[in-house]
Design a protein around this motif. Structure first.
Motif, short mmCIF file in Angstrom:
data_model
loop_
_atom_site.label_atom_id
_atom_site.label_comp_id
_atom_site.label_asym_id
_atom_site.label_seq_id
_atom_site.Cartn_x
_atom_site.Cartn_y
_atom_site.Cartn_z
N ARG A 1 0.81 -1.21 0.00
CA ARG A 1 0.00 0.00 0.00
C ARG A 1 0.85 1.26 0.00
O ARG A 1 0.54 2.24 -0.69
CB ARG A 1 -0.93 -0.01 1.21
CG ARG A 1 -1.83 1.21 1.34
CD ARG A 1 -2.68 1.10 2.60
NE ARG A 1 -3.47 2.30 2.82
CZ ARG A 1 -4.15 2.54 3.94
NH1 ARG A 1 -4.15 1.63 4.91
NH2 ARG A 1 -4.83 3.65 4.07
N PHE A 2 1.94 1.25 0.78
CA PHE A 2 2.77 2.44 0.91
C PHE A 2 4.11 2.32 0.20
O PHE A 2 4.97 3.17 0.34
CB PHE A 2 3.00 2.74 2.40
CG PHE A 2 1.74 2.98 3.17
CD1 PHE A 2 1.03 4.16 3.06
CD2 PHE A 2 1.23 1.99 4.02
CE1 PHE A 2 -0.13 4.38 3.77
CE2 PHE A 2 0.06 2.19 4.74
CZ PHE A 2 -0.63 3.39 4.61
N ASN A 3 4.28 1.22 -0.55
CA ASN A 3 5.52 0.97 -1.29
C ASN A 3 6.73 1.04 -0.36
O ASN A 3 7.71 1.75 -0.61
CB ASN A 3 5.69 1.95 -2.45
CG ASN A 3 6.75 1.50 -3.43
OD1 ASN A 3 7.01 0.31 -3.59
ND2 ASN A 3 7.38 2.45 -4.11
N LEU A 4 6.66 0.28 0.73
CA LEU A 4 7.74 0.25 1.72
C LEU A 4 8.69 -0.90 1.44
O LEU A 4 8.32 -1.92 0.84
CB LEU A 4 7.17 0.05 3.13
CG LEU A 4 6.17 1.04 3.69
CD1 LEU A 4 5.74 0.59 5.08
CD2 LEU A 4 6.75 2.43 3.73
N ALA A 5 9.90 -0.75 1.93
CA ALA A 5 10.81 -1.88 2.08
C ALA A 5 10.65 -2.34 3.52
O ALA A 5 10.90 -1.58 4.45
CB ALA A 5 12.25 -1.47 1.80
N VAL A 6 10.18 -3.57 3.72
CA VAL A 6 9.96 -4.11 5.06
C VAL A 6 11.02 -5.17 5.33
O VAL A 6 11.18 -6.11 4.56
CB VAL A 6 8.55 -4.72 5.19
CG1 VAL A 6 8.37 -5.37 6.56
CG2 VAL A 6 7.48 -3.64 4.98
N ILE A 7 11.73 -5.01 6.44
CA ILE A 7 12.77 -5.95 6.84
C ILE A 7 12.43 -6.51 8.21
O ILE A 7 12.16 -5.75 9.15
CB ILE A 7 14.15 -5.28 6.88
CG1 ILE A 7 14.52 -4.72 5.51
CG2 ILE A 7 15.22 -6.27 7.36
CD1 ILE A 7 15.83 -3.95 5.49
#
Length: 282
Positions: free
Chosen positions: A170-176
């Motif tokens: 939805r927010f175009n995040l990089a999630v680690i």
């Protein structure tokens, strides 16, 4: 919401730098946006230090290879390594764009992720730096102690994974997300083990990422950080440094491979050949 399979053809082009050109080349440009990337490894393998370097990379200006973006770092294992973050940062201004929150139970984590939706929506429409990176360090610390039974544990894992994937898209995040490892106990069977993608070892021990196959199916890319069995494997300016390895366990856009790296006072750095080192098939 249900977790839908991702088509690797639709993998976003934009990548987030790890703060090291060698590691960036190894991963085809860095950490992809819109997906959940797992960093698995034993204690002191370098997971948290690499995460700190990545949040600083996200905050760095575009002129120096960064994104001029803000990051959200969720810590589940106190204390937050502020002193190490300060030593890695060459510009104190970058620290103003790193938001740190704590969660000490699965309920606190899920509540926090729900509040993050509002935060991301507000920042996205403001003139301030947008949040482009979300780090959860670590997921295993909560789910190892919180769930009383396997059904409850799996339900919580899927709920958190679905929320992280939703926010990434939805927010175009990089999630680690970082994960622990557990020792592999041999049972004498020569057949394939369910959920074993390849033989992993660290510090001379056979290990596998924690939280089982259910969690493995929730992440898009799994990277494994390991320590060598003996110290003093790498010589840098006359000093012997503990050799470590970053390994691609699975990813929709990368072949399996590994890259050696070291941790120095100035950060995490890949060493040796910048090309992918193929791993043997499982």
């Amino acid at each position: 919401m249900p977790i839908m399979p991702e088509n690797p053809v639709h993998l976003p082009v934009e990548k987030l730098s790890l703060g090291c050109p060698v590691l960036d080349r190894f991963l085809g440009g860095g950490i992809p946006f819109g997906f959940v990337t797992e960093l698995a490894g034993e204690a002191s393998a370098g997971k948290t230090q690499l995460c700190l370097q990545i949040v600083l990379s996200a905050a760095a200006p575009r002129s120096s290879g960064g994104l001029s973006a803000a990051s959200l770092f969720i810590s589940t294992e106190p204390p937050f390594p502020l002193r190490r973050l300060l030593s890695l940062s060459s510009d104190a201004v970058l620290l103003d764009h790193i938001f740190v929150r704590s969660a000490f139970s699965s309920k606190e984590l899920f509540d926090l992720l729900n509040h993050v939706d509002l935060l991301l929506s507000l920042v996205r429409h403001s003139s301030d730096r947008r949040i482009r990176l979300l780090v959860l360090d670590s997921a295993a610390a909560l789910f190892h102690t919180d769930a009383e039974d396997a059904v409850h544990r799996s339900s919580e894992l899927f709920a958190v994974a679905a929320k992280l994937k939703e926010q990434a898209r939805r927010f175009n995040l990089a999630v680690i997300v970082t994960n622990h490892v557990v020792d592999v106990v041999e049972d004498g069977s020569k057949g394939p083990r369910v959920g074993n993608y390849m033989n992993l070892s660290s510090s001379g021990r056979k290990v596998c990422p924690a939280m089982g196959l259910a969690w493995a199916n929730c992440v898009n890319m799994r990277l494994f950080l390991s320590r060598s069995a003996a110290e003093g494997n790498v010589d840098i300016d006359g000093c012997t440094i503990l050799e470590r390895k970053l390994q691609v366990v699975f990813a929709p856009h990368l072949p399996g491979g590994s890259c050696k790296f070291v941790i120095l006072r100035d950060g995490v750095f890949g060493v040796g050949n910048q090309a992918l080192i193929p791993t043997s098939p499982p």
